[in-house]
Scaffold this active site. Structure first.
Site, short mmCIF file in Angstrom:
data_model
loop_
_atom_site.label_atom_id
_atom_site.label_comp_id
_atom_site.label_asym_id
_atom_site.label_seq_id
_atom_site.Cartn_x
_atom_site.Cartn_y
_atom_site.Cartn_z
N LYS A 157 0.85 -1.20 0.00
CA LYS A 157 0.00 0.00 0.00
C LYS A 157 0.88 1.25 0.00
O LYS A 157 2.10 1.16 0.25
CB LYS A 157 -0.93 -0.01 1.22
CG LYS A 157 -0.20 -0.07 2.55
CD LYS A 157 -1.18 -0.19 3.71
CE LYS A 157 -0.43 -0.29 5.04
NZ LYS A 157 -1.26 0.06 6.17
N TYR A 162 15.61 30.28 6.57
CA TYR A 162 14.46 31.00 7.13
C TYR A 162 14.54 31.05 8.65
O TYR A 162 14.81 30.03 9.30
CB TYR A 162 13.16 30.29 6.76
CG TYR A 162 12.78 30.41 5.30
CD1 TYR A 162 12.65 31.66 4.68
CD2 TYR A 162 12.53 29.27 4.55
CE1 TYR A 162 12.28 31.75 3.35
CE2 TYR A 162 12.15 29.36 3.21
CZ TYR A 162 12.03 30.61 2.62
OH TYR A 162 11.67 30.70 1.30
C1 LIG Z 1 -3.90 -4.38 8.13
C2 LIG Z 1 -2.43 -4.33 7.98
N1 LIG Z 1 -1.72 -5.47 7.90
C3 LIG Z 1 -0.38 -5.46 7.79
C4 LIG Z 1 0.32 -4.28 7.75
C5 LIG Z 1 1.82 -4.31 7.65
O1 LIG Z 1 2.37 -3.82 8.84
P1 LIG Z 1 3.94 -3.63 8.99
O2 LIG Z 1 4.31 -2.56 8.02
O3 LIG Z 1 4.13 -3.22 10.39
O4 LIG Z 1 4.54 -4.95 8.65
C6 LIG Z 1 -0.38 -3.08 7.83
C7 LIG Z 1 0.35 -1.82 7.83
O5 LIG Z 1 0.11 -0.90 8.52
C8 LIG Z 1 -1.78 -3.10 7.95
O6 LIG Z 1 -2.49 -1.97 8.05
#
Ligand SMILES: Cc1ncc(COP(=O)(O)O)c(C=O)c1O
Length: 363
Positions: free
Chosen positions: A34, A256
């Site tokens: 993602k 800045y």
């Molecule tokens: C539902 C879910 N599963 C798995 C993961 C993977 O987590 P991580 O990046 O801590 O391995 C995430 C990431 O936030 C998540 O939202």
């Protein structure tokens, strides 16, 4: 077309190495890609992870799943949140596996026609999204009544990277109770899953049929207590080149707000990267970068497109390489360290690298 020297270089061999290091022998691995593969480029990371043994991909949005399908990826893709109303038809037509945890979400899927067996998400204590444990049997029966199939049941941990904290034990207990209740009612889904990177690394009892690995696959630890628990290689190097160099006398102040004043004469290098690229303004006066194989402090406020570096009496020239994340010579700056300077987590450091920074994939 690319003129500016600021790039994020992604080592796909590091992704493959991390997938192999993290995959449990008896469970499948879902590569969580993602947010554009945590800023690393979702399609390239997905392909590398699949080559290294991942059998599932995980995305947050239907749109992210569709992007992977458009790139020609045909492997199973789980959408980790419920499909928003109106997106179900597209999600199912593209063969995305939906997650479901509300009655409205279930009706939306049922109305969109047949598709992949859905995964039911149970909230065992994170309290973000998910079905209450006591509703799980009734919900799974409703799934069946609507003519849909259940392909998986899953949950998500709130504190798996904190060793010694009892939360993960409590969440696991609730999850196991849900699985037992479902089994007693005749439901044994093909995939039961719970582990994120933290639990994948330190909680074999949470591996079940599938682990969902994000941050670890990118070579970043989910928390400092896991240091040394697994051999991970950071996949992202953020680099640029010095654009301008000046020798300034003691008493001059930089950037800045003039929040960095020279106590003695010094060489100040300007680097064409700023907060619009994801190099956070919170790193003003506290960040460090590598030039000539040495660490140098960020001098003053990080601006939108540039930052300045105090190079002291070291010889620095326009065109010299600057590493903001990654390795240069014997020195290395890791995302975990940048996160500590900025008061955040490694996840935010890499996902913040903006679309203005080209991703260059190697390996
Ligand atoms: C539902 C879910 N599963 C798995 C993961 C993977 O987590 P991580 O990046 O801590 O391995 C995430 C990431 O936030 C998540 O939202």
């Amino acid at each position: 077309m690319r003129f500016r020297p600021t790039v994020a270089e992604i080592d796909l061999e590091a992704i493959r190495h991390n997938v192999r290091a993290l995959k449990p022998p008896a469970s499948e691995l879902m590569a969580v890609v993602k947010a554009d593969g945590y800023g690393h480029g979702d399609v390239a990371v997905a392909r590398a992870a699949l080559e290294a043994g991942a059998t599932w991909l995980g995305v947050a949005l239907v749109e992210e799943g569709l992007r992977l399908r458009d790139a020609g990826i045909e492997d199973p893709i789980l959408v980790l949140s419920e499909a928003p109303p109106g997106s179900e038809g597209d999600a199912l037509a593209a063969g995305l596996t939906p997650t479901c945890y509300t009655d409205d979400g279930l009706r939306g899927l049922a109305g969109a026609g047949p598709g992949s067996a859905l995964h039911v998400k149970v909230d065992t204590g994170m309290h973000r999204v998910g079905l209450s444990p006591e509703r799980s049997v009734g919900f799974c029966e409703a799934v069946g009544r609507l003519g849909l199939q259940i392909g998986g049941v899953w949950t998500h941990f709130a504190r798996s990277e904190e060793l010694g904290d009892p939360t993960t034990d409590e969440q696991l207990k609730r999850f196991e109770e849900v699985l037992a209740a479902l089994e007693a009612a005749g439901h044994r889904p093909r995939y039961r899953h719970a582990a994120n990177s933290g639990a994948t690394i330190v909680r074999p009892e949470a591996h079940f049929d599938l682990v969902r690995v994000g941050i670890g696959m990118y070579g970043i630890l989910p928390g400092p207590q896991l240091e040394g628990a697994v051999d991970l290689r950071p996949a992202m190097t953020l680099r640029s080149r010095v654009s301008m160099v000046r020798r300034l006398p003691a008493g001059e102040a930089i950037s800045y707000g003039h929040r960095y004043r020279l106590e003695r004469e010094s060489t100040i290098a300007t680097v064409p990267i700023g907060y619009a690229d994801g190099y956070m303004r919170a790193l003003s006066n506290v960040g460090r970068v590598l030039i000539g194989g040495r660490r140098h402090p960020v001098a003053g406020t990080v601006t939108m497109d540039h930052l300045m570096v105090d190079c002291g009496d070291h010889l620095v020239r326009p065109g010299d390489e600057v590493v903001l994340l990654g390795r240069q010579g014997d020195e290395e700056i890791r995302a975990e360290e940048v996160a500590e300077w900025a008061g955040t987590i490694g996840y935010e450091v890499v996902t913040s690298v903006s679309g203005r920074v080209p991703r260059v994939h190697r390996g």
